[in-house]
Design an enzyme around this catalytic site. Structure first.
Site, PDB file in Angstrom:
ATOM      1  N   HIS A   1       0.835  -1.206   0.000  1.00 11.87           N
ATOM      2  CA  HIS A   1       0.000   0.000   0.000  1.00 11.87           C
ATOM      3  C   HIS A   1       0.868   1.254   0.000  1.00 11.87           C
ATOM      4  O   HIS A   1       0.976   1.967   0.999  1.00 11.87           O
ATOM      5  CB  HIS A   1      -0.955  -0.011   1.189  1.00 11.87           C
ATOM      6  CG  HIS A   1      -2.061  -1.004   1.064  1.00 11.87           C
ATOM      7  ND1 HIS A   1      -2.021  -2.236   1.682  1.00 11.87           N
ATOM      8  CD2 HIS A   1      -3.229  -0.965   0.370  1.00 11.87           C
ATOM      9  CE1 HIS A   1      -3.126  -2.909   1.392  1.00 11.87           C
ATOM     10  NE2 HIS A   1      -3.873  -2.160   0.595  1.00 11.87           N
TER      11      HIS A   1
ATOM     12  N   GLN B   1      -3.499 -17.014  -3.249  1.00 15.07           N
ATOM     13  CA  GLN B   1      -3.951 -16.333  -4.458  1.00 15.07           C
ATOM     14  C   GLN B   1      -5.147 -17.045  -5.077  1.00 15.07           C
ATOM     15  O   GLN B   1      -6.092 -16.417  -5.558  1.00 15.07           O
ATOM     16  CB  GLN B   1      -2.805 -16.257  -5.464  1.00 15.07           C
ATOM     17  CG  GLN B   1      -1.741 -15.230  -5.118  1.00 15.07           C
ATOM     18  CD  GLN B   1      -2.277 -13.813  -5.159  1.00 15.07           C
ATOM     19  OE1 GLN B   1      -2.826 -13.359  -6.162  1.00 15.07           O
ATOM     20  NE2 GLN B   1      -2.138 -13.105  -4.045  1.00 15.07           N
TER      21      GLN B   1
ATOM     22  N   SER C   1       2.610   4.491  -2.956  1.00 16.03           N
ATOM     23  CA  SER C   1       2.164   5.309  -4.085  1.00 16.03           C
ATOM     24  C   SER C   1       2.204   4.543  -5.405  1.00 16.03           C
ATOM     25  O   SER C   1       1.512   4.924  -6.360  1.00 16.03           O
ATOM     26  CB  SER C   1       3.015   6.573  -4.183  1.00 16.03           C
ATOM     27  OG  SER C   1       4.357   6.268  -4.520  1.00 16.03           O
TER      28      SER C   1
ATOM     29  N   HIS D   1       1.087   1.481  -5.742  1.00 20.88           N
ATOM     30  CA  HIS D   1      -0.260   0.887  -5.806  1.00 20.88           C
ATOM     31  C   HIS D   1      -1.286   1.940  -6.211  1.00 20.88           C
ATOM     32  O   HIS D   1      -2.194   1.672  -7.016  1.00 20.88           O
ATOM     33  CB  HIS D   1      -0.620   0.285  -4.451  1.00 20.88           C
ATOM     34  CG  HIS D   1      -2.069  -0.083  -4.316  1.00 20.88           C
ATOM     35  ND1 HIS D   1      -2.671  -1.073  -5.053  1.00 20.88           N
ATOM     36  CD2 HIS D   1      -3.052   0.437  -3.522  1.00 20.88           C
ATOM     37  CE1 HIS D   1      -3.944  -1.171  -4.724  1.00 20.88           C
ATOM     38  NE2 HIS D   1      -4.206  -0.254  -3.801  1.00 20.88           N
TER      39      HIS D   1
ATOM     40  N   HIS E   1      -7.140   7.060  -2.855  1.00 25.33           N
ATOM     41  CA  HIS E   1      -7.956   6.045  -2.179  1.00 25.33           C
ATOM     42  C   HIS E   1      -7.232   5.318  -1.050  1.00 25.33           C
ATOM     43  O   HIS E   1      -7.884   4.718  -0.185  1.00 25.33           O
ATOM     44  CB  HIS E   1      -8.473   5.027  -3.212  1.00 25.33           C
ATOM     45  CG  HIS E   1      -7.501   3.937  -3.525  1.00 25.33           C
ATOM     46  ND1 HIS E   1      -6.397   4.133  -4.338  1.00 25.33           N
ATOM     47  CD2 HIS E   1      -7.437   2.633  -3.127  1.00 25.33           C
ATOM     48  CE1 HIS E   1      -5.719   3.012  -4.433  1.00 25.33           C
ATOM     49  NE2 HIS E   1      -6.315   2.077  -3.712  1.00 25.33           N
TER      50      HIS E   1
END
Length: 787
Positions: A517, A735, A519, A521, A557
């Site tokens: 998380h 995953q 920049s 992303h 966000h």
């Protein structure tokens, strides 16, 4: 013993309750011994004040002339004068060397009866102990005698201290209301130093200190009182050994400063008690009538407050039952008259939600339906009345611990197992960057970056290459390019300089220390959002304000994301979890901080030139989209999109009789659903990226979850996702669970609307890759042959 409605506060600040049937009983006091203490030299207490003043020497009593003068001045009308001379002269004098635990006058031997008094301050009954006076005189003289006899006449308890040390210890033990310090002869002790040492203690806040100063001869100018006030004295008393003069001075102090301080101490004690009280507090009159004030407003602007009482007998643990006040009082017609019309108006209102309309229709259909149909409709109603209408009931997928942990970590608030620990993270406001020069305009971007950005409209755009060449500052460069392509500056009427400053502030508040998380992303989500906005169906369903809102929402966000999940923050009792009531904690923080950072400085305020109404609409759209990224409502958003967008569109294409408006997707409600779905898919589009990018993102998110599990174990917090242990976790299996449970259905729905064949092909290829690794029992991210 039950506690009566009246509250009693002793002068020492202790609150206690007394039953109403004991209101006339004498007070009983309990003394608390602080243990034996060594005698303190220099402190004397006279236990028979009518006999004589305690001398400074151990030898004989004061002169008979001094005693006669004192009795004559007191007069026959005083209680002291009424004492029998024969008795007082025969008892002799008692002198005690007192420690801090023993320095108390025995009131039963004083010539004036000293008792606690009950006084009223407003509605409160307060128990006021006798005033205590401390005389600090190095030697006995007529002045100390005058104050001693004045205390006796006023009914005060009096101590005399001969040294500063004994005075301070006696005061700390007794907390005298009045202190008289001899300021006439400086060779004995420094009166101002003594005053300052007393003022340095906490109890002195409510004490009046009086300085006795020498008389000023006629040929000398009177000195200023400022030095005395600065030293801590409240008043100055000109030397006067007359008992009446001393008595008048003490009485004035009692009715002035002492009484005011007593009220303050009493109120402070009441507030302290209320602050620590766990039961409801009732304020009543003597006959248990609750005291309430109601406000009557006349036709003008003035209001009048009148007392009104409610009687009730119902009590539960001596607490007020609010309902009993509002509905049981027979003498409260005005409150009842106000209440019933309000209830009637509520019942007459036609406030009906769509779900209640559906339930009413089903109820009506049940009346004329066969038993089997009615039973089936009962089951339908039972489902509709639940609160989690869009959360799926876990089936076989829930048996996989990877799926269970992902669902638990991403879709719950973590409050099943609260901890008292607190997790605090620091904002990355002053994040250090490399020496890469920021572009003055979009045309001044360095060639190596500009060459990469030429491919930014492709879904296969490699964000990690941009991250590398920009030294972990991809958001500013990609943002300037994307915002320029969509004409954001023109829409907002802001300069490119302002936009660039805004991107710099936002990116600086992303944490580069986060594995996932960060920049990069944010830039990846912005790229995906811009890609989706270029699709024909999406472009035809949204206007330019929606596009600008979506691009801004994608940029901000996850700003200031701490690299921990909402569940972690709630379990840790973090400041953000407390601030946002454990609800959408991070998402609420991202939006709030983004607007705070934007509007606090005009240099980066991209909204400063737009119309107020446009700003409000834009702001609400941004907030709604960022909040949609919170995973607890994932299935609600997906199901609403499928039922409101996909199914009507499919019916329209197939030419069925399904009732649908061809332009339905342009309704404001449907536009909101499209924007929510778009940013949700952009936020978790990693499994739909090319395999190399997909693998890199899988490794980064796993590392962030590993770090959270490590910290949970280190701090003793509940482990939200136990399978994400770096020593045992299977990344391929995690995953697969994520794709099965969250990705497949959502992207199937989004592909049906936006037509994204390339993404769906990447998703299928990546899923096959993870399945291969899982079948081989590999925990690594790549096949051995790929390394």
């Amino acid at each position: 013993m039950g506690c009566a409605p009246s509250i009693h506060v002793s002068q020492s600040g202790v609150i206690y309750c007394r039953d109403s049937d004991e209101s006339n009983s004498p007070h009983q006091t309990t003394s608390v011994s602080q243990g034996p203490a060594a005698p303190l030299p220099g402190l004397f207490v006279q236990t028979d004040a009518a006999d004589a003043i305690p001398p400074s020497r151990a030898s004989g009593p004061p002169s008979a002339a001094r005693v006669r003068r004192a009795r004559a001045e007191l007069g026959s009308g005083s209680s002291a004068g009424s004492a029998a001379p024969a008795a007082t002269t025969s008892r002799g004098r008692r002198r005690h060397c007192c420690s801090s635990a023993e320095a108390e006058t025995q009131t039963s031997y004083t010539s004036v009866k000293v008792t606690s008094a009950e006084v009223r301050i407003g509605p409160m009954r307060l128990t006021q102990d006798p005033i205590q006076v401390l005389l600090i005189f190095a030697k006995e003289d007529s002045q100390s005698d005058g104050f001693w006899w004045a205390c006796d006449r006023a009914g005060y308890r009096c101590n005399i201290a001969r040294t500063p040390e004994s005075a301070l210890e006696c005061f700390l033990d007794k907390h005298h209301e009045i202190i008289v310090i001899d300021h006439r002869q400086t060779q004995n002790f420094d009166a101002e130093a003594v005053c300052r040492s007393i003022r340095a203690t906490n109890p002195s806040e409510h004490t009046v200190i009086l300085a006795v100063v020498s008389r000023i001869s006629d040929d000398h100018e009177e000195a200023s009182v400022l030095p005395l006030l600065h030293a801590g004295f409240n008043r100055r008393f000109m030397e006067n050994s007359s008992i009446i003069a001393c008595y008048n001075e003490l009485i004035q102090i009692e009715h002035g400063e002492v009484r005011s301080q007593f009220k303050l101490r009493a109120c402070n004690s009441v507030f302290t008690a209320l602050d620590h009280c766990h039961e409801a507090i009732e304020i009543t009159s003597d006959d248990h009538v609750i005291q309430i004030h109601k406000i009557h407003r006349d036709s003008g602007d003035n209001s009048q407050t009148e007392p009104h009482s409610f009687r009730y007998k119902n009590r539960r643990k001596e607490s007020i039952d609010v309902k009993s006040i509002s509905s049981r009082g027979s003498d409260a017609p005005s409150l009842q008259n106000r209440r019933y019309p309000s209830m009637a108006r509520i019942h007459s209102m036609t406030i009906e939600a769509p779900i209640t309309k559906v339930i009413n229709i089903i109820n009506a259909a049940q009346e004329n339906s066969p038993v089997t149909v009615a039973e089936a409709l009962d089951r339908v109603l039972e489902i509709l009345r639940t609160t989690e209408l869009y959360s799926p009931q876990l089936g076989t997928k829930d048996e996989d611990p990877h799926t269970s942990d992902l669902v638990g970590g991403l879709m719950t608030d973590g409050l099943r197992r609260l901890s008292g620990n607190e997790y605090v993270f620091t904002k990355n406001v002053h994040q250090s960057h490399s020496h890469l020069a920021m572009p003055i305009t979009i045309n001044d971007v360095p060639p190596c970056i500009s060459q990469l950005l030429d491919n930014e409209e492709s879904w296969d755009f490699n964000i990690f290459e941009l991250e590398a060449v920009t030294h972990k500052r991809p958001l500013v460069y990609l943002g300037l390019k994307v915002f320029s392509r969509f004409g954001v500056c023109e829409f907002l009427n802001c300069s490119e300089t302002t936009l660039r400053a805004w991107f710099q502030v936002i990116e600086a508040n992303y944490h580069s220390s986060n594995a996932y998380h960060n920049s990069t992303h944010a830039a990846d989500v912005l790229h995906a959002t811009a890609f989706f906005l270029g699709k024909e169906r999406v472009k035809g369903s949204l206007d330019q304000l929606d596009e600008v809102a979506a691009l801004i929402a994608a940029t901000v966000h996850d700003v200031d994301h701490p690299g921990r999940t909402n569940s972690f923050l709630c379990n840790a009792g973090s400041e953000l979890a407390v601030l946002y009531n454990d609800t959408a904690v991070l998402e609420s923080h991202h939006t709030a901080l983004a607007f705070q950072l934007t509007v606090k400085d005009t240099k980066c305020n991209i909204f400063k030139n737009i119309d107020r109404n446009h700003y409000r609409t834009l702001r609400q759209a941004i907030i709604d989209m960022v909040l949609a990224t919170e995973m607890t409502k994932h299935f609600e958003h997906v199901n609403k999109f499928v039922n409101s967008i996909n199914k009507p569109m499919a019916a329209e294409i197939e030419g069925s009789d399904y009732e649908c408006n061809p332009a339905g997707k342009n309704f404001p409600e449907n536009q909101i659903l499209i924007k929510r779905m778009m940013i949700k898919c952009a936020d978790v589009a990693n499994p739909c990226r090319p395999l190399d990018l997909c693998i890199e993102w899988a490794g980064r998110i796993s590392e962030e979850y590993f770090a959270q599990t490590d910290e949970e174990k280190r701090q003793g917090l509940p482990v939200v996702m136990p399978v994400f242990d770096r020593n045992t976790c299977s990344i391929p299996k995690s995953q697969i669970s994520f794709i099965d449970y969250f990705i497949t259905d959502m992207f199937d729905a989004w592909d049906a609307f936006a037509h994204l064949p390339a993404l769906m092909q990447h998703l299928a290829d990546n899923y096959k890759h993870w399945k291969t690794l899982d079948d081989l029992k590999c925990k690594s991210l790549r096949l051995p042959s790929d390394s």
